[in-house]
Design an enzyme around this catalytic site. Sequence first.
Site, mmCIF file in Angstrom:
data_model
loop_
_atom_site.group_PDB
_atom_site.id
_atom_site.type_symbol
_atom_site.label_atom_id
_atom_site.label_comp_id
_atom_site.label_asym_id
_atom_site.label_seq_id
_atom_site.Cartn_x
_atom_site.Cartn_y
_atom_site.Cartn_z
ATOM 1 N N LEU A 78 66.352 49.056 -68.341
ATOM 2 C CA LEU A 78 67.506 49.851 -68.752
ATOM 3 C C LEU A 78 67.138 51.322 -68.855
ATOM 4 O O LEU A 78 65.967 51.660 -69.039
ATOM 5 C CB LEU A 78 68.016 49.339 -70.111
ATOM 6 C CG LEU A 78 68.431 47.869 -70.144
ATOM 7 C CD1 LEU A 78 68.810 47.461 -71.554
ATOM 8 C CD2 LEU A 78 69.573 47.602 -69.182
ATOM 9 N N ASP A 79 68.125 52.198 -68.742
ATOM 10 C CA ASP A 79 67.856 53.624 -68.895
ATOM 11 C C ASP A 79 68.215 54.065 -70.320
ATOM 12 O O ASP A 79 68.657 53.260 -71.141
ATOM 13 C CB ASP A 79 68.600 54.449 -67.840
ATOM 14 C CG ASP A 79 70.112 54.303 -67.908
ATOM 15 O OD1 ASP A 79 70.653 54.029 -69.003
ATOM 16 O OD2 ASP A 79 70.763 54.480 -66.863
ATOM 17 N N SER A 80 68.023 55.342 -70.595
ATOM 18 C CA SER A 80 68.237 55.839 -71.962
ATOM 19 C C SER A 80 69.694 55.720 -72.410
ATOM 20 O O SER A 80 69.972 55.478 -73.587
ATOM 21 C CB SER A 80 67.757 57.282 -72.088
ATOM 22 O OG SER A 80 68.444 58.107 -71.175
#
Length: 123
Positions: A78-80
């Site tokens: 996942l990204d931020s």
Amino acid sequence: MASALRSAILRHIRVPVTQSFALNGSRLATVRSMSSHGDDHLDKQAVIDRVLDVVKSFPKVDPSKVTPDVHFQKDLGLDSLDNVEIVMAIEEEFKLEIPDKEADKIDSCHLAIEYVHNHPMAS
């Protein structure tokens, strides 16, 4: 660290409270009660189960990869922004408001579980 310590202490403190009622200057009764921060606190297994359910229900997550120790970015890819959305979903699930400074540190199921379990207002 200080907030976690404060939360841990508050779960176990009982503060005596005494109230007196007066009517026309005469003392009627004294009521003594105890505060109880920890009596209705969520048990850890319930927190684990609910945090894992929140993460598993996130659209970009493969539920079979979710464990109590999974890292949102390293293990789930996942990204931020996804991380922020998961933290918001956890806030909603437990009816909490996690300050941004603390929310930025929650990047794994383990940290989310610990934060929620140590939060005195989690429900």
